[in-house]
Design a protein around this motif. Structure first.
Motif, PDB file in Angstrom:
ATOM      1  N   ASN A  98     -20.502 -26.366  31.758  1.00 43.66           N
ATOM      2  CA  ASN A  98     -20.858 -27.725  31.352  1.00 43.66           C
ATOM      3  C   ASN A  98     -20.886 -28.679  32.541  1.00 43.66           C
ATOM      4  O   ASN A  98     -21.732 -29.581  32.619  1.00 43.66           O
ATOM      5  CB  ASN A  98     -19.864 -28.223  30.303  1.00 43.66           C
ATOM      6  CG  ASN A  98     -20.357 -29.481  29.606  1.00 43.66           C
ATOM      7  OD1 ASN A  98     -21.529 -29.585  29.241  1.00 43.66           O
ATOM      8  ND2 ASN A  98     -19.468 -30.433  29.424  1.00 43.66           N
ATOM      9  N   GLN A  99     -19.960 -28.488  33.473  1.00 49.15           N
ATOM     10  CA  GLN A  99     -19.906 -29.348  34.656  1.00 49.15           C
ATOM     11  C   GLN A  99     -21.105 -29.125  35.571  1.00 49.15           C
ATOM     12  O   GLN A  99     -21.543 -30.050  36.261  1.00 49.15           O
ATOM     13  CB  GLN A  99     -18.611 -29.095  35.420  1.00 49.15           C
ATOM     14  CG  GLN A  99     -17.367 -29.586  34.691  1.00 49.15           C
ATOM     15  CD  GLN A  99     -16.078 -29.067  35.292  1.00 49.15           C
ATOM     16  OE1 GLN A  99     -16.106 -28.300  36.267  1.00 49.15           O
ATOM     17  NE2 GLN A  99     -14.942 -29.448  34.723  1.00 49.15           N
ATOM     18  N   GLU A 100     -21.656 -27.924  35.564  1.00 51.00           N
ATOM     19  CA  GLU A 100     -22.793 -27.608  36.435  1.00 51.00           C
ATOM     20  C   GLU A 100     -24.144 -27.900  35.788  1.00 51.00           C
ATOM     21  O   GLU A 100     -25.187 -27.746  36.428  1.00 51.00           O
ATOM     22  CB  GLU A 100     -22.732 -26.126  36.836  1.00 51.00           C
ATOM     23  CG  GLU A 100     -21.523 -25.780  37.702  1.00 51.00           C
ATOM     24  CD  GLU A 100     -21.441 -24.294  37.995  1.00 51.00           C
ATOM     25  OE1 GLU A 100     -22.324 -23.542  37.529  1.00 51.00           O
ATOM     26  OE2 GLU A 100     -20.497 -23.874  38.699  1.00 51.00           O
ATOM     27  N   LEU A 101     -24.136 -28.328  34.528  1.00 50.56           N
ATOM     28  CA  LEU A 101     -25.395 -28.618  33.837  1.00 50.56           C
ATOM     29  C   LEU A 101     -26.115 -29.765  34.545  1.00 50.56           C
ATOM     30  O   LEU A 101     -25.538 -30.831  34.757  1.00 50.56           O
ATOM     31  CB  LEU A 101     -25.112 -29.001  32.383  1.00 50.56           C
ATOM     32  CG  LEU A 101     -26.277 -28.899  31.395  1.00 50.56           C
ATOM     33  CD1 LEU A 101     -26.767 -27.477  31.266  1.00 50.56           C
ATOM     34  CD2 LEU A 101     -25.851 -29.436  30.031  1.00 50.56           C
ATOM     35  N   PRO A 102     -27.380 -29.581  34.936  1.00 51.19           N
ATOM     36  CA  PRO A 102     -28.094 -30.619  35.703  1.00 51.19           C
ATOM     37  C   PRO A 102     -28.216 -31.934  34.934  1.00 51.19           C
ATOM     38  O   PRO A 102     -28.297 -31.951  33.708  1.00 51.19           O
ATOM     39  CB  PRO A 102     -29.475 -29.985  35.934  1.00 51.19           C
ATOM     40  CG  PRO A 102     -29.273 -28.531  35.772  1.00 51.19           C
ATOM     41  CD  PRO A 102     -28.189 -28.377  34.753  1.00 51.19           C
ATOM     42  N   LEU A 103     -28.257 -33.011  35.671  1.00 49.49           N
ATOM     43  CA  LEU A 103     -28.335 -34.344  35.076  1.00 49.49           C
ATOM     44  C   LEU A 103     -29.611 -34.510  34.255  1.00 49.49           C
ATOM     45  O   LEU A 103     -29.593 -35.141  33.194  1.00 49.49           O
ATOM     46  CB  LEU A 103     -28.275 -35.404  36.179  1.00 49.49           C
ATOM     47  CG  LEU A 103     -28.337 -36.869  35.711  1.00 49.49           C
ATOM     48  CD1 LEU A 103     -27.145 -37.202  34.820  1.00 49.49           C
ATOM     49  CD2 LEU A 103     -28.381 -37.809  36.902  1.00 49.49           C
ATOM     50  N   GLN A 149     -29.124 -33.470  30.809  1.00 46.54           N
ATOM     51  CA  GLN A 149     -28.171 -34.264  30.048  1.00 46.54           C
ATOM     52  C   GLN A 149     -28.664 -35.676  29.748  1.00 46.54           C
ATOM     53  O   GLN A 149     -28.050 -36.381  28.956  1.00 46.54           O
ATOM     54  CB  GLN A 149     -26.851 -34.361  30.812  1.00 46.54           C
ATOM     55  CG  GLN A 149     -26.178 -33.029  31.057  1.00 46.54           C
ATOM     56  CD  GLN A 149     -24.801 -33.195  31.658  1.00 46.54           C
ATOM     57  OE1 GLN A 149     -23.969 -33.915  31.128  1.00 46.54           O
ATOM     58  NE2 GLN A 149     -24.548 -32.529  32.771  1.00 46.54           N
ATOM     59  N   GLN A 150     -29.748 -36.096  30.367  1.00 49.47           N
ATOM     60  CA  GLN A 150     -30.239 -37.464  30.159  1.00 49.47           C
ATOM     61  C   GLN A 150     -30.648 -37.661  28.698  1.00 49.47           C
ATOM     62  O   GLN A 150     -31.505 -36.946  28.178  1.00 49.47           O
ATOM     63  CB  GLN A 150     -31.418 -37.754  31.083  1.00 49.47           C
ATOM     64  CG  GLN A 150     -31.008 -37.903  32.547  1.00 49.47           C
ATOM     65  CD  GLN A 150     -32.207 -38.068  33.450  1.00 49.47           C
ATOM     66  OE1 GLN A 150     -33.280 -37.532  33.188  1.00 49.47           O
ATOM     67  NE2 GLN A 150     -32.030 -38.806  34.534  1.00 49.47           N
ATOM     68  N   GLU A 151     -30.035 -38.652  28.046  1.00 43.28           N
ATOM     69  CA  GLU A 151     -30.207 -38.828  26.608  1.00 43.28           C
ATOM     70  C   GLU A 151     -31.641 -39.192  26.228  1.00 43.28           C
ATOM     71  O   GLU A 151     -32.182 -38.695  25.249  1.00 43.28           O
ATOM     72  CB  GLU A 151     -29.245 -39.912  26.100  1.00 43.28           C
ATOM     73  CG  GLU A 151     -27.782 -39.682  26.464  1.00 43.28           C
ATOM     74  CD  GLU A 151     -27.213 -38.437  25.804  1.00 43.28           C
ATOM     75  OE1 GLU A 151     -27.931 -37.772  25.049  1.00 43.28           O
ATOM     76  OE2 GLU A 151     -26.050 -38.112  26.070  1.00 43.28           O
ATOM     77  N   SER A 203     -33.671 -28.942  24.917  1.00 43.88           N
ATOM     78  CA  SER A 203     -32.567 -29.454  25.728  1.00 43.88           C
ATOM     79  C   SER A 203     -31.381 -29.829  24.842  1.00 43.88           C
ATOM     80  O   SER A 203     -30.227 -29.485  25.138  1.00 43.88           O
ATOM     81  CB  SER A 203     -33.029 -30.674  26.538  1.00 43.88           C
ATOM     82  OG  SER A 203     -31.942 -31.297  27.179  1.00 43.88           O
ATOM     83  N   LEU A 204     -31.650 -30.530  23.743  1.00 43.28           N
ATOM     84  CA  LEU A 204     -30.579 -30.895  22.816  1.00 43.28           C
ATOM     85  C   LEU A 204     -29.975 -29.660  22.155  1.00 43.28           C
ATOM     86  O   LEU A 204     -28.759 -29.589  21.941  1.00 43.28           O
ATOM     87  CB  LEU A 204     -31.112 -31.862  21.754  1.00 43.28           C
ATOM     88  CG  LEU A 204     -31.457 -33.271  22.250  1.00 43.28           C
ATOM     89  CD1 LEU A 204     -32.175 -34.057  21.165  1.00 43.28           C
ATOM     90  CD2 LEU A 204     -30.218 -34.017  22.701  1.00 43.28           C
ATOM     91  N   CYS A 205     -30.825 -28.675  21.832  1.00 49.31           N
ATOM     92  CA  CYS A 205     -30.317 -27.430  21.231  1.00 49.31           C
ATOM     93  C   CYS A 205     -29.383 -26.691  22.196  1.00 49.31           C
ATOM     94  O   CYS A 205     -28.390 -26.098  21.774  1.00 49.31           O
ATOM     95  CB  CYS A 205     -31.474 -26.519  20.833  1.00 49.31           C
ATOM     96  SG  CYS A 205     -32.307 -27.006  19.303  1.00 49.31           S
TER      97      CYS A 205
END
Length: 650
Positions: free
Chosen positions: A438-443, A446-448, A455-457
């Motif tokens: 989760n910490q390595e997931l690219p920004l 994660q951008q809402e 991406s949301l899935c």
């Protein structure tokens, strides 16, 4: 000489000041309400027209409903009659199309004798194209454009001018649809489902579809993808009206069963892909015992064939133009197969068919290069436009699938053999890997405001995996050994549920429930069940999460089958078991729950259910309240839970 008051020079002398009441303001005008709700209308009470509930309905605790006016009822009646006429013309067209040539003449003669004007109208009908092939299903982008043009849609919306996928060779693979219908349905599948689970490589599939090659395409696979497309398709006038999609879907499914009997033993990629996709469909029908068998069978066949290994002969190609595509397709398909069987192993408690994940994969540089300038939009609309990040997401989804597989393996070990000395350490290790992932997931993922459905899935997949890991320890009441790292499952799970609820609301806000990847059935069920325990009048978020989950399952049940209805039935039972009052749920949720007590859920639905899907966080006694059960977590199969709950209700 006296001066009169009405004379100019006499007015000033005879003016008298009239005292006024200070501070008095005019009364506000009464707000007029165009229509009173049904409850206020019956007792002739002045309705204040507040939505979603007027003051009177809020006071008596009943849904605030508005019956159709005479004009609206007349419009609805006319619309239904027009739809019936279209249905009758379509049926008659099908009869004429499939009528044996020797009988066609007598049928036309009979119609001509009884209703000559009807035969003339039928031949000139604008609803039925003149060519015999056009008498089939009218599920295409042109139909959407006609509806879009005739109705007022929101500003800024525009439809695609052409389907994303365009085929001119569908008649080689099927006689059930034309090229325009196939292009439309395949566009739905590749735009909504395939970015989530990359079981099919789009480029190689379309290449073989057009060149009539069978390495990555087959009649069975074509029919299955068209059936998936029907589940995503809808009409713009009312996206819940999917009668044509259902009618075509039934014909496709009948043909799929015939082709499966002929092709199921063929050891090639299209057959493996078809078996897994057919298994997913069976799961949505509420028969996941058969569905998971097909999924695991296909995964085992893929693994035993060595198709996941680098240099596998099946993906070798002498054509330089296709060699790179073959290498890319092998990575996508291998991780897609592993992903589906890992989730099936976790959700249905089946032993994994893969001892370890595929050794091949995309490097960060390769994923970035492949994603360069690739965009995603919600077909059939052109806007909004998002950066697709398809390969970055596929890369991280593969890594997450490996952790899902580890979680499922640990859960089965604990179920079969009970907790061991190293069980706690294993759980801590898996959770540590999940945190690092989760910490390595690219920004950009994660951008809402730039979140695609896949991406949301991906992020829902992560949160559901964390919840599943915590459930394993809570169900077995595994305590933290002395000297071992802290692993607060209750707090970790609570945080994951909090984020999952927010992601459900984000998905609803950005994408709605018109076309939804099949895995969302699982995420909506988990979010809906956990939302029930958090309901309170002061927590609007969880009322909205429950409403979104219920609405999502309700609309997915239209396209995907019985499983969505079964999940809704579970939510209804839990609301009743926890004695949740209407003040804790929204009117939309209450309305759907009421439907589940009627004809929407039948005895046939219950009898046909053969589902091992595991439902967590259910009170052991369905009549108990949250205070009775505390933090107790149980796990039961969907089929057993529904049957037990229905017997309890009876």
């Amino acid at each position: 000489m006296s001066t009169w008051p009405n004379e100019p020079e006499g007015n000033a002398r005879y003016k008298v000041a009239i005292p006024r009441i200070s501070g008095r303001r005019p009364l506000p005008k009464r707000q007029r309400v165009a229509r009173a709700c049904d409850a206020c209308h019956v007792i002739k009470l002045r309705c204040n027209g507040n939505r979603p509930s007027c003051d009177y309905c809020l006071t008596i605790g009943k849904p605030c409903l508005y019956s159709a006016t005479k004009r609206e009822a007349r419009q609805i009646s006319v619309q239904r009659l027009e739809e019936r006429i279209q249905d009758y013309e379509s049926v008659l067209g099908e009869v004429l199309l499939h009528c044996p040539p020797k009988n066609l003449k007598s049928v036309l003669k009979l119609i001509s004798e009884r209703r000559p004007e009807f035969l003339a109208d039928l031949q000139q009908s604008t609803r039925l194209p003149q060519s015999p092939s056009g008498l089939k299903f009218n599920l295409n982008l042109d139909r959407m454009h006609l509806t879009f043009r005739d109705n007022q849609f929101g500003a800024g919306l525009s439809l695609q001018r052409q389907p994303l996928i365009q085929t001119k060779s569908i008649q080689h693979w099927t006689s059930l649809v034309e090229d325009d219908v196939a292009s439309h349905l395949l566009s739905f599948y590749f735009n909504w489902e395939n970015p989530t689970w990359h079981l099919i490589d789009q480029e190689l599939f379309i290449h073989d579809l057009e060149t009539r090659s069978t390495k990555f395409c087959s009649p069975l696979l074509v029919h299955i993808l068209l059936l998936f497309g029907c589940s995503f398709s809808y009409g713009l006038h009312s996206f819940t009206d999917r009668r044509q999609e259902k009618a075509l879907g039934q014909k496709l499914y009948d043909e799929i069963l015939r082709l499966w009997a002929l092709e199921k033993e063929t050891a090639d990629i299209p057959t493996i892909q078809s078996g897994i996709l057919l298994g997913l469909l069976c799961c949505t029908f509420g028969t996941d015992r058969l569905g998971t068998e097909l999924i695991m069978r296909g995964a085992a066949m893929y693994y035993r064939s060595g198709l996941h290994k680098e240099g596998a002969p099946y993906f070798q190609c002498a054509n330089d133009d296709l060699r790179q595509s073959m290498a890319r397709a092998q990575k996508l398909i291998s991780w897609g197969v592993f992903d589906v069987q890992s989730l099936a192993s976790q959700v249905y408690k089946k032993h994994s068919e893969w001892p370890q994940p595929p050794s091949i994969g995309f490097s960060p540089e390769e994923a970035t290069s492949l994603d360069d300038n690739n965009m995603w939009s919600p077909y059939p609309f052109q806007t909004p436009i998002f950066a697709s990040n398809t390969y970055k997401i596929a890369r991280f989804r593969g890594r997450l699938a490996g952790l899902v597989n580890e979680t499922a393996t640990l859960s089965l070990q604990l179920r079969d053999s009970g907790p061991a000395e190293d069980s706690w350490a294993q759980g801590c290790e898996i959770y540590g890997k999940l945190l690092q992932w989760n910490q390595e997931l690219p920004l950009e993922i994660q951008q809402e405001r730039k979140s695609t459905p896949h991406s949301l899935c991906l992020r829902m997949y992560y949160q559901c995996t964390v919840i599943s890991l915590c459930d394993v320890f809570e169900i077995l009441s595994i305590k933290q050994p002395e000297g071992k790292p802290d692993f607060d499952t209750a707090e970790i799970k609570s945080s994951a549920v909090e984020v999952l609820g927010s992601l459900i609301l984000l998905y609803k806000h950005f994408h709605g429930w018109k076309s939804v990847p099949i895995v969302m059935l699982h995420y909506l069920c988990v979010a809906g069940i956990h939302a029930i325990a958090r309901l309170s009048p002061s927590e609007m978020k969880w009322m909205k999460v429950l409403e979104s989950s219920v609405l999502g399952l309700w609309n997915m049940a239209i396209g995907w089958g019985r499983l969505g209805k079964a999940f809704l039935k579970i939510i209804a039972f839990l609301l009743r078991a926890r004695k949740v009052e209407n003040d804790y749920i929204t009117p939309k949720t209450a309305a759907i729950m009421d439907q589940l007590d009627g004809a929407y859920w039948t005895a046939t639905d219950a009898a046909s259910l053969a589902a091992d899907y595991v439902v967590h966080s259910v009170p052991s006694d369905l009549t108990s309240t949250p205070s009775d059960t505390g933090h107790e977590v149980t796990a039961q199969s969907l089929g057993e839970l529904i049957k037990a709950a229905e017997q309890l209700t009876l």
